[in-house]
Design a protein around this motif. Structure first.
Motif, PDB file in Angstrom:
ATOM      1  N   LEU A   1      11.877   3.211 -13.857  1.00  0.00           N
ATOM      2  CA  LEU A   1      12.280   4.590 -14.143  1.00  0.00           C
ATOM      3  C   LEU A   1      13.762   4.795 -13.850  1.00  0.00           C
ATOM      4  O   LEU A   1      14.534   5.033 -14.757  1.00  0.00           O
ATOM      5  N   ARG A   2      14.161   4.749 -12.586  1.00  0.00           N
ATOM      6  CA  ARG A   2      15.574   4.751 -12.176  1.00  0.00           C
ATOM      7  C   ARG A   2      15.620   4.018 -10.844  1.00  0.00           C
ATOM      8  O   ARG A   2      14.640   4.057 -10.091  1.00  0.00           O
TER       9      ARG A   2
ATOM     10  N   MET B   1      11.108   5.477  -7.632  1.00  0.00           N
ATOM     11  CA  MET B   1       9.718   5.362  -7.172  1.00  0.00           C
ATOM     12  C   MET B   1       9.678   5.297  -5.645  1.00  0.00           C
ATOM     13  O   MET B   1       8.857   5.937  -5.005  1.00  0.00           O
TER      14      MET B   1
ATOM     15  N   ARG C   1       9.729   8.477  -3.642  1.00  0.00           N
ATOM     16  CA  ARG C   1       8.499   9.286  -3.654  1.00  0.00           C
ATOM     17  C   ARG C   1       7.356   8.580  -2.917  1.00  0.00           C
ATOM     18  O   ARG C   1       6.207   9.008  -2.996  1.00  0.00           O
TER      19      ARG C   1
ATOM     20  N   GLU D   1      18.041   9.715  -4.445  1.00  0.00           N
ATOM     21  CA  GLU D   1      16.855  10.130  -5.200  1.00  0.00           C
ATOM     22  C   GLU D   1      15.939  11.026  -4.375  1.00  0.00           C
ATOM     23  O   GLU D   1      15.251  11.880  -4.916  1.00  0.00           O
TER      24      GLU D   1
ATOM     25  N   GLY E   1      24.314  13.804  -5.098  1.00  0.00           N
ATOM     26  CA  GLY E   1      24.818  12.908  -6.138  1.00  0.00           C
ATOM     27  C   GLY E   1      23.763  11.943  -6.631  1.00  0.00           C
ATOM     28  O   GLY E   1      22.579  12.060  -6.312  1.00  0.00           O
ATOM     29  N   ALA E   2      24.203  10.990  -7.453  1.00  0.00           N
ATOM     30  CA  ALA E   2      23.299   9.991  -8.026  1.00  0.00           C
ATOM     31  C   ALA E   2      24.087   8.715  -8.268  1.00  0.00           C
ATOM     32  O   ALA E   2      25.322   8.726  -8.319  1.00  0.00           O
TER      33      ALA E   2
ATOM     34  N   MET F   1      24.543   5.677 -10.884  1.00  0.00           N
ATOM     35  CA  MET F   1      24.259   5.290 -12.257  1.00  0.00           C
ATOM     36  C   MET F   1      24.672   3.851 -12.519  1.00  0.00           C
ATOM     37  O   MET F   1      25.320   3.207 -11.703  1.00  0.00           O
ATOM     38  N   ARG F   2      24.326   3.361 -13.713  1.00  0.00           N
ATOM     39  CA  ARG F   2      24.754   2.038 -14.150  1.00  0.00           C
ATOM     40  C   ARG F   2      26.267   1.882 -13.993  1.00  0.00           C
ATOM     41  O   ARG F   2      27.019   2.808 -14.289  1.00  0.00           O
TER      42      ARG F   2
ATOM     43  N   ALA G   1      30.049   1.363 -14.497  1.00  0.00           N
ATOM     44  CA  ALA G   1      30.787   1.767 -15.696  1.00  0.00           C
ATOM     45  C   ALA G   1      31.094   0.567 -16.593  1.00  0.00           C
ATOM     46  O   ALA G   1      31.134   0.676 -17.812  1.00  0.00           O
TER      47      ALA G   1
ATOM     48  N   ILE H   1      29.190  -1.984 -17.066  1.00  0.00           N
ATOM     49  CA  ILE H   1      27.926  -2.583 -17.472  1.00  0.00           C
ATOM     50  C   ILE H   1      27.512  -3.773 -16.598  1.00  0.00           C
ATOM     51  O   ILE H   1      26.353  -3.957 -16.278  1.00  0.00           O
TER      52      ILE H   1
ATOM     53  N   ASN I   1      27.463   3.231  -9.506  1.00  0.00           N
ATOM     54  CA  ASN I   1      28.453   4.172 -10.030  1.00  0.00           C
ATOM     55  C   ASN I   1      28.111   5.575  -9.530  1.00  0.00           C
ATOM     56  O   ASN I   1      27.228   6.238 -10.068  1.00  0.00           O
TER      57      ASN I   1
ATOM     58  N   VAL J   1      27.977   9.344  -8.938  1.00  0.00           N
ATOM     59  CA  VAL J   1      28.237  10.500  -9.797  1.00  0.00           C
ATOM     60  C   VAL J   1      27.817  11.772  -9.080  1.00  0.00           C
ATOM     61  O   VAL J   1      26.735  11.825  -8.491  1.00  0.00           O
TER      62      VAL J   1
END
Lengths: 224, 77
Positions: free
Chosen positions: A58-59, A63, A66, A95, A101-102, A104-105, A107, A109, A147, A149
């Motif tokens: 999922l991200r 999981m 939670r 999460e 914040g979060a 991410m992938r 920048a 790649i 990354n 954000v």
């Protein structure tokens, strides 16, 4: 200092973290499986380790954040227990809402796996007290989703409140303002992508991480 | 009851995967591609009568990270 290390399915830095904590404190950490629902009494520090919990489904960290143990970690953090999240652990903490914040992938790649220089931006926390303000340290990174954000208002607040603990000295993954590690509003939770636990022995080629764990032992012994 | 949840990155958020896909399409010789954004489609098979509130809560509590993502729910019966 009594510590606990969480293990999720797919964690792979849990034992490294336990070795670093035992080396600094002289006490073996309690290892807690993700299905546990309680943090044992008397734990001063909970470490959420790196890895690929739940296969990054999922991200990254979604999981794991939670899972049953994380409800207990959130309660403990609210009571003032210290929490250190490294790499996937940082992703789990954002999460779960313990940090803003979060992640991410990257920048660029690519998965980034190398030593990176970091600047200590705040040495007033228990995690960073043995570092000099503005000092440059080197920790290894190994991540695909590092990354950082957040919106400008959140970033400004983090900067204004001194909650950026570490900043990359160079662009590593596209993180906003080169942020590598952030503190919670009460400074008892730190999340960071670089791995201090992989820089604690001469055999690692680098011992810059030792002072984080020694600082925690000194700081948390003093408050206990 | 089949329900689809589309999860997409918010407008201002950089999408490295979309950029890579964009680049790869151009590498295959396709032209005129202005932008590519990648997202997720999650299909749920739900008990009849599942409330809209519950579906929305599934999205906001787990399926999307609302710090960086938007979600759209589509019921397909």
């Amino acid at each position: 200092m009594k510590s606990a290390v969480i293990t999720f399915p797919g964690s792979n830095c849990d034992r490294d973290m336990a070795v670093a904590l035992e080396q600094a404190s002289g006490v073996k950490p309690v290892m807690l499986w993700h299905r546990e629902t309680e943090i044992p009494a008397g734990i001063d520090l909970i470490a959420v380790p790196g890895g690929f919990s739940y296969g990054d489904y999922l991200r990254s960290g979604a999981m794991a954040s939670r899972s049953p143990i994380m409800a207990a970690v959130k309660e403990a953090a609210a009571r003032g227990t210290y929490v250190l999240g490294v790499c996937n652990g940082f992703q789990v903490l954002t999460e779960s809402g313990l940090l803003p914040g979060a992640l991410m992938r990257n920048a660029g790649i690519h998965f980034v796996c190398r030593d990176v220089a970091l600047t200590v931006e705040n040495n007033q926390s228990a995690f960073t007290s043995l570092y000099q303000q503005g000092e440059q340290v080197v920790f290894p990174v190994a991540h695909h989703d590092g990354n950082y954000v957040a919106d400008d208002a959140v970033l400004d607040r983090l900067e204004g409140e001194g909650r950026v603990a570490f900043r990359y000295a160079e662009s590593v993954n596209g993180s906003a303002r080169n942020i590598a590690g952030v503190l919670s509003d009460k400074s008892n939770v730190l999340g960071m992508m670089p791995h201090p636990e992989r820089a604690v022995e001469a055999a690692h080629g680098n011992v810059d991480g030792v002072r984080m764990f020694k600082g925690l032992v000194e700081g948390l012994m003093a408050t206990a | 009851m089949k329900t689809r949840v589309f999860v997409t990155l918010k407008g201002g958020v950089l999408d490295p995967q979309g950029k890579a896909i964009h680049h790869a399409l151009e590498g295959l010789g396709f032209s005129g591609i202005n932008d590519v954004r990648a997202g997720k489609l999650i299909e749920l098979d739900l008990a009849d009568g599942t409330s809209d509130e519950d579906i929305d809560a599934m999205c906001s509590k787990l399926l999307a990270n609302t710090v960086i993502e938007n979600y759209r729910i589509e019921k397909i019966g």
